[in-house]
Design an enzyme around this catalytic site. Structure first.
Site, PDB file in Angstrom:
ATOM      1  N   LEU A  21      40.941  42.457  35.989  1.00  0.00           N
ATOM      2  CA  LEU A  21      40.968  41.418  37.033  1.00  0.00           C
ATOM      3  C   LEU A  21      41.617  40.143  36.523  1.00  0.00           C
ATOM      4  O   LEU A  21      41.502  39.801  35.346  1.00  0.00           O
ATOM      5  CB  LEU A  21      39.532  41.088  37.453  1.00  0.00           C
ATOM      6  CG  LEU A  21      38.769  42.186  38.168  1.00  0.00           C
ATOM      7  CD1 LEU A  21      37.329  41.743  38.369  1.00  0.00           C
ATOM      8  CD2 LEU A  21      39.430  42.528  39.498  1.00  0.00           C
ATOM      9  N   GLU A  68      30.147  41.048  27.376  1.00  0.00           N
ATOM     10  CA  GLU A  68      29.170  39.980  27.573  1.00  0.00           C
ATOM     11  C   GLU A  68      28.823  39.795  29.054  1.00  0.00           C
ATOM     12  O   GLU A  68      27.749  39.266  29.367  1.00  0.00           O
ATOM     13  CB  GLU A  68      29.718  38.661  27.022  1.00  0.00           C
ATOM     14  CG  GLU A  68      28.667  37.577  26.994  1.00  0.00           C
ATOM     15  CD  GLU A  68      29.214  36.238  26.601  1.00  0.00           C
ATOM     16  OE1 GLU A  68      28.659  35.640  25.672  1.00  0.00           O
ATOM     17  OE2 GLU A  68      30.192  35.767  27.214  1.00  0.00           O
ATOM     18  N   ARG A  88      33.498  45.720  38.637  1.00  0.00           N
ATOM     19  CA  ARG A  88      32.793  45.639  37.361  1.00  0.00           C
ATOM     20  C   ARG A  88      31.317  46.030  37.480  1.00  0.00           C
ATOM     21  O   ARG A  88      30.590  46.031  36.481  1.00  0.00           O
ATOM     22  CB  ARG A  88      32.919  44.220  36.776  1.00  0.00           C
ATOM     23  CG  ARG A  88      34.371  43.784  36.583  1.00  0.00           C
ATOM     24  CD  ARG A  88      34.498  42.599  35.656  1.00  0.00           C
ATOM     25  NE  ARG A  88      33.987  42.924  34.329  1.00  0.00           N
ATOM     26  CZ  ARG A  88      33.852  42.041  33.348  1.00  0.00           C
ATOM     27  NH1 ARG A  88      34.209  40.795  33.531  1.00  0.00           N
ATOM     28  NH2 ARG A  88      33.368  42.406  32.174  1.00  0.00           N
ATOM     29  N   ARG A 134      31.211  34.593  40.788  1.00  0.00           N
ATOM     30  CA  ARG A 134      30.598  35.845  40.325  1.00  0.00           C
ATOM     31  C   ARG A 134      29.068  35.803  40.306  1.00  0.00           C
ATOM     32  O   ARG A 134      28.424  36.844  40.394  1.00  0.00           O
ATOM     33  CB  ARG A 134      31.083  36.152  38.897  1.00  0.00           C
ATOM     34  CG  ARG A 134      32.584  36.320  38.761  1.00  0.00           C
ATOM     35  CD  ARG A 134      33.027  37.666  39.282  1.00  0.00           C
ATOM     36  NE  ARG A 134      34.467  37.818  39.162  1.00  0.00           N
ATOM     37  CZ  ARG A 134      35.100  38.238  38.064  1.00  0.00           C
ATOM     38  NH1 ARG A 134      34.406  38.547  36.994  1.00  0.00           N
ATOM     39  NH2 ARG A 134      36.407  38.344  38.031  1.00  0.00           N
ATOM     40  N   HIS A 165      34.159  31.349  34.817  1.00  0.00           N
ATOM     41  CA  HIS A 165      32.778  31.416  34.315  1.00  0.00           C
ATOM     42  C   HIS A 165      32.366  30.073  33.702  1.00  0.00           C
ATOM     43  O   HIS A 165      33.221  29.337  33.194  1.00  0.00           O
ATOM     44  CB  HIS A 165      32.660  32.480  33.215  1.00  0.00           C
ATOM     45  CG  HIS A 165      32.703  33.889  33.709  1.00  0.00           C
ATOM     46  ND1 HIS A 165      33.476  34.868  33.121  1.00  0.00           N
ATOM     47  CD2 HIS A 165      32.031  34.496  34.713  1.00  0.00           C
ATOM     48  CE1 HIS A 165      33.287  36.019  33.756  1.00  0.00           C
ATOM     49  NE2 HIS A 165      32.422  35.828  34.725  1.00  0.00           N
ATOM     50  N   ILE A 246      44.263  38.277  31.560  1.00  0.00           N
ATOM     51  CA  ILE A 246      43.246  38.837  32.450  1.00  0.00           C
ATOM     52  C   ILE A 246      41.971  37.970  32.378  1.00  0.00           C
ATOM     53  O   ILE A 246      40.846  38.462  32.430  1.00  0.00           O
ATOM     54  CB  ILE A 246      42.973  40.345  32.172  1.00  0.00           C
ATOM     55  CG1 ILE A 246      42.846  40.628  30.678  1.00  0.00           C
ATOM     56  CG2 ILE A 246      44.045  41.200  32.805  1.00  0.00           C
ATOM     57  CD1 ILE A 246      42.433  42.073  30.377  1.00  0.00           C
ATOM     58  N   CYS A 252      33.420  36.491  25.750  1.00  0.00           N
ATOM     59  CA  CYS A 252      33.108  37.675  26.584  1.00  0.00           C
ATOM     60  C   CYS A 252      33.407  38.991  25.884  1.00  0.00           C
ATOM     61  O   CYS A 252      33.023  40.058  26.393  1.00  0.00           O
ATOM     62  CB  CYS A 252      33.812  37.589  27.920  1.00  0.00           C
ATOM     63  SG  CYS A 252      35.583  37.544  27.799  1.00  0.00           S
TER      64      CYS A 252
HETATM   65  N1  GLY Z   1      39.137  40.051  33.703  1.00  0.00           N
HETATM   66  C1  GLY Z   1      37.910  39.439  33.455  1.00  0.00           C
HETATM   67  C2  GLY Z   1      37.153  39.226  34.711  1.00  0.00           C
HETATM   68  O1  GLY Z   1      37.741  38.843  35.680  1.00  0.00           O
HETATM   69  O2  GLY Z   1      35.967  39.461  34.836  1.00  0.00           O
END
Ligand code: GLY
Length: 259
Positions: A21, A68, A88, A134, A165, A246, A252
């Site tokens: 992603l 992570e 994910r 997220r 994040h 990405i 992470c």
């Molecule tokens: N590619 C890392 C994420 O978007 O979670």
């Protein structure tokens, strides 16, 4: 301690990793490039004194090397999280047996909310949970309810808008010390702590990683590296150009704990 570690768990990049992603397309990363960055990262964890175990790649889950995000670990046990990106979601289940082998207690975060580990910052007994694209309110509240069993207390905060994040913009340097960006410091969530702010233009370097007396930082950010040298720690600049495509950084790529 927030920065004392003896063990780490990582997962090898899958062949599908270029499909990971990303919010902005800056060109596809190369598998070989990510594998090389991953190998350099594992070597740096080992130099910092951690025993690193490497899980096999999961080709059906392109982001699964970012271990992570689907879990949160403490010396006392682990919490399987609920990653917020649909692609994910299955990463947590893929970690369950591995965590059960290594931790005396394993808690599965109840739904329906979502939490990515990248939004969770541990500072001693205090755990900051950043609401983001997220991590939602229901997930943050569920995690806050699970944390007292691990001797931790939660504070729900906000990840800055447009930032993937919470830990994209900060890293613990100690139990009461952080490295962060000016935009996150301005929110006041670190008031009362020792705060180091990455120099303007070097914001991606805020996702550093303190491990014992070592600090890992993304290469290409010399002013942040110089700032971190003043802590007396050994500072290692690591290549991250491929994983950055990405939207990933140093924290992470591993789960870390002290046994
Ligand atoms: N590619 C890392 C994420 O978007 O979670």
């Amino acid at each position: 301690m927030s920065v004392r570690f003896t063990r780490a768990l990582v997962r090898k990049p899958p062949a599908s990793v270029a499909k990971g992603l990303r919010a902005v397309d800056r060109g596809a990363p190369s598998y070989e490039g990510i594998a090389a960055e991953h190998a350099a990262y594992v070597a740096a964890l080992e130099r910092a004194g951690l025993r690193v175990e490497t899980l096999p790649p999961l080709d059906l889950l392109p982001d699964s090397l970012f271990v992570e995000d689907p879990a949160l670990v403490f010396p006392e046990g682990a919490i399987l999280l609920r990653p917020g990106a649909p692609s994910r979601a299955r990463e947590a289940e893929a970690l369950r047996a591995e965590l059960a082998k290594r931790f005396a207690a394993l808690v599965v975060l109840p739904g329906p909310g979502t939490v990515d580990g990248g939004d969770v910052l541990t500072l001693g007994d205090r755990v900051l949970i950043g609401l983001s694209e997220r991590t939602d309110e229901a997930g943050a509240r569920a995690l806050a309810a699970a944390l007292p069993a691990f001797g931790k207390r939660a504070e729900i905060v906000r990840t800055p808008p447009g930032v993937l994040h919470l830990k994209t913009d900060c890293a613990p340097l100690g139990e009461a010390a952080v490295l962060t960006t000016a935009r996150l410091a301005a929110s006041g969530i670190f008031d009362g702590l020792e705060v180091q702010i990455v120099p303007e233009g070097e914001e991606p370097a805020a996702n550093a990683l303190r491990l014992n007396d070592h600090i890992l930082v993304a290469e290409g950010y010399p002013r942040t590296a110089a700032l971190l040298e003043k802590t007396g720690c050994t500072v290692t600049a690591l290549p991250t150009a491929q994983i950055a495509k990405i939207d990933a950084g140093l924290s992470c790529l591993s789960l870390r704990w002290a046994d």
